[in-house]
Motif scaffolding. Structure first.
Motif, PDB file in Angstrom:
ATOM      1  N   ASN A   1       0.801  -1.222   0.000  1.00  0.00           N
ATOM      2  CA  ASN A   1       0.000   0.000   0.000  1.00  0.00           C
ATOM      3  C   ASN A   1       0.842   1.284   0.000  1.00  0.00           C
ATOM      4  O   ASN A   1       0.291   2.376   0.096  1.00  0.00           O
ATOM      5  CB  ASN A   1      -0.944   0.024   1.203  1.00  0.00           C
ATOM      6  N   ALA A   3       2.653   4.318  -1.418  1.00  0.00           N
ATOM      7  CA  ALA A   3       2.553   5.073  -2.665  1.00  0.00           C
ATOM      8  C   ALA A   3       3.887   5.019  -3.406  1.00  0.00           C
ATOM      9  O   ALA A   3       4.959   5.065  -2.782  1.00  0.00           O
ATOM     10  CB  ALA A   3       2.171   6.522  -2.371  1.00  0.00           C
ATOM     11  N   SER A  82       2.015   7.987   2.539  1.00  0.00           N
ATOM     12  CA  SER A  82       1.317   7.269   1.472  1.00  0.00           C
ATOM     13  C   SER A  82      -0.110   7.763   1.254  1.00  0.00           C
ATOM     14  O   SER A  82      -0.493   8.065   0.125  1.00  0.00           O
ATOM     15  CB  SER A  82       1.340   5.768   1.743  1.00  0.00           C
ATOM     16  N   PRO A  83      -0.960   7.862   2.302  1.00  0.00           N
ATOM     17  CA  PRO A  83      -2.314   8.362   2.043  1.00  0.00           C
ATOM     18  C   PRO A  83      -2.329   9.803   1.546  1.00  0.00           C
ATOM     19  O   PRO A  83      -3.197  10.182   0.765  1.00  0.00           O
ATOM     20  CB  PRO A  83      -3.021   8.216   3.392  1.00  0.00           C
ATOM     21  N   ASN A  86      -1.265   9.646  -2.182  1.00  0.00           N
ATOM     22  CA  ASN A  86      -2.347   9.102  -3.002  1.00  0.00           C
ATOM     23  C   ASN A  86      -3.475  10.108  -3.191  1.00  0.00           C
ATOM     24  O   ASN A  86      -4.215  10.038  -4.174  1.00  0.00           O
ATOM     25  CB  ASN A  86      -2.892   7.825  -2.362  1.00  0.00           C
ATOM     26  N   ARG A  87      -3.613  11.045  -2.287  1.00  0.00           N
ATOM     27  CA  ARG A  87      -4.654  12.070  -2.422  1.00  0.00           C
ATOM     28  C   ARG A  87      -4.196  13.221  -3.316  1.00  0.00           C
ATOM     29  O   ARG A  87      -4.939  13.647  -4.203  1.00  0.00           O
ATOM     30  CB  ARG A  87      -5.062  12.621  -1.055  1.00  0.00           C
ATOM     31  N   ARG A 145      -7.564   0.861  -4.605  1.00  0.00           N
ATOM     32  CA  ARG A 145      -6.378  -0.010  -4.554  1.00  0.00           C
ATOM     33  C   ARG A 145      -5.387   0.474  -3.519  1.00  0.00           C
ATOM     34  O   ARG A 145      -4.699  -0.328  -2.882  1.00  0.00           O
ATOM     35  CB  ARG A 145      -5.720  -0.050  -5.936  1.00  0.00           C
ATOM     36  N   GLN A 146      -5.278   1.807  -3.355  1.00  0.00           N
ATOM     37  CA  GLN A 146      -4.357   2.364  -2.377  1.00  0.00           C
ATOM     38  C   GLN A 146      -5.112   3.351  -1.482  1.00  0.00           C
ATOM     39  O   GLN A 146      -5.871   4.185  -1.980  1.00  0.00           O
ATOM     40  CB  GLN A 146      -3.195   3.082  -3.073  1.00  0.00           C
ATOM     41  N   ALA A 148      -6.158   6.533   0.729  1.00  0.00           N
ATOM     42  CA  ALA A 148      -5.861   7.958   0.604  1.00  0.00           C
ATOM     43  C   ALA A 148      -6.720   8.715   1.609  1.00  0.00           C
ATOM     44  O   ALA A 148      -7.812   8.276   1.973  1.00  0.00           O
ATOM     45  CB  ALA A 148      -6.159   8.448  -0.811  1.00  0.00           C
TER      46      ALA A 148
END
Length: 218
Positions: A1, A3, A82-83, A86-87, A145-146, A148
């Motif tokens: 997970n 990014a 990562s979140p 992804n955003r 999928r990931q 965010a």
């Protein structure tokens, strides 16, 4: 997970530390640090202003003192970066990293003018990502999928009314205060640049709207 852009940064930080640890001798490593670390004394007027005076406000964030320092920062980078990446997307995430890194050492340098002690590590940028998490109330959309951060950015008054965010902010500042007083790791010889943590955190908390894609739609 994780990014992709976060994974790239982890690899870059790991490569830098591997080169320093296994390929450079002590003299070469010192020369490398003099070129890449943030050193407040560089801006005191006693030294010539050169290209490293410009680049070191970012390159210091890719350098770490030891493997423990590296591992701790990379774990928090993966968790909070990562979140966010992804955003807002890879390009804005890199811009966010640079912005919070610069803000971190700007505050540190202002409070330690002329100090010859080097500052290294991604903690300032990671602190900015932690602040961003608070601005989203730690809401993470996991159906894709990931994961965010989801939903609109919370206005600062709303953040201060969010129990989870308030507890997180309080604990974060207390931990950094304790670290600044030298009680976090007894026997530790390397000072913790807690002012840089606060500078990065403040930049991420108050300036997140400059990088969040949603702000460009309004």
């Amino acid at each position: 997970n994780i990014a992709p852009v976060v994974l790239i940064l982890v690899v870059v930080c790991a490569a830098v530390h591997l080169v320093r640890t296994y390929l450079l001798n002590p003299q070469q490593d010192l020369a490398f640090l003099l070129h890449t670390a943030f050193i407040p004394a560089r801006y005191s007027g006693a030294y010539d202003f050169d290209v490293f005076s410009v680049t070191s406000v970012i390159t210091y964030s890719l350098v770490h003192g030891d493997w423990i320092h590296f591992a701790i920062n990379m774990v928090w980078l993966a968790a909070f970066g990562s979140p966010l990446a992804n955003r807002i997307g890879a390009r804005r995430f890199i811009a966010f990293w640079c912005f919070t890194s610069i803000a971190a050492v700007t505050l540190h340098g202002a409070l330690h003018h002329g100090d010859p002690v080097m500052v290294i590590g991604a903690s300032g940028a990671v602190s900015g990502m932690m602040a961003a998490a608070a601005r989203f109330g730690f809401r993470v959309h996991r159906s894709g999928r990931q994961p965010a951060f989801s939903g609109p950015r919370l206005p600062i008054p709303a953040v201060l009314q969010n129990r989870t965010a308030v507890v997180f902010l309080a604990v974060w500042f207390v931990v950094n205060l304790i670290a600044g007083l030298g009680y976090l790791m007894p026997g530790e010889t390397s000072p913790i640049a807690w002012e840089a943590h606060i500078g990065g955190f403040a930049a991420g908390f108050f300036c997140l709207g400059l990088f969040d894609r949603q702000s460009f739609r309004n």
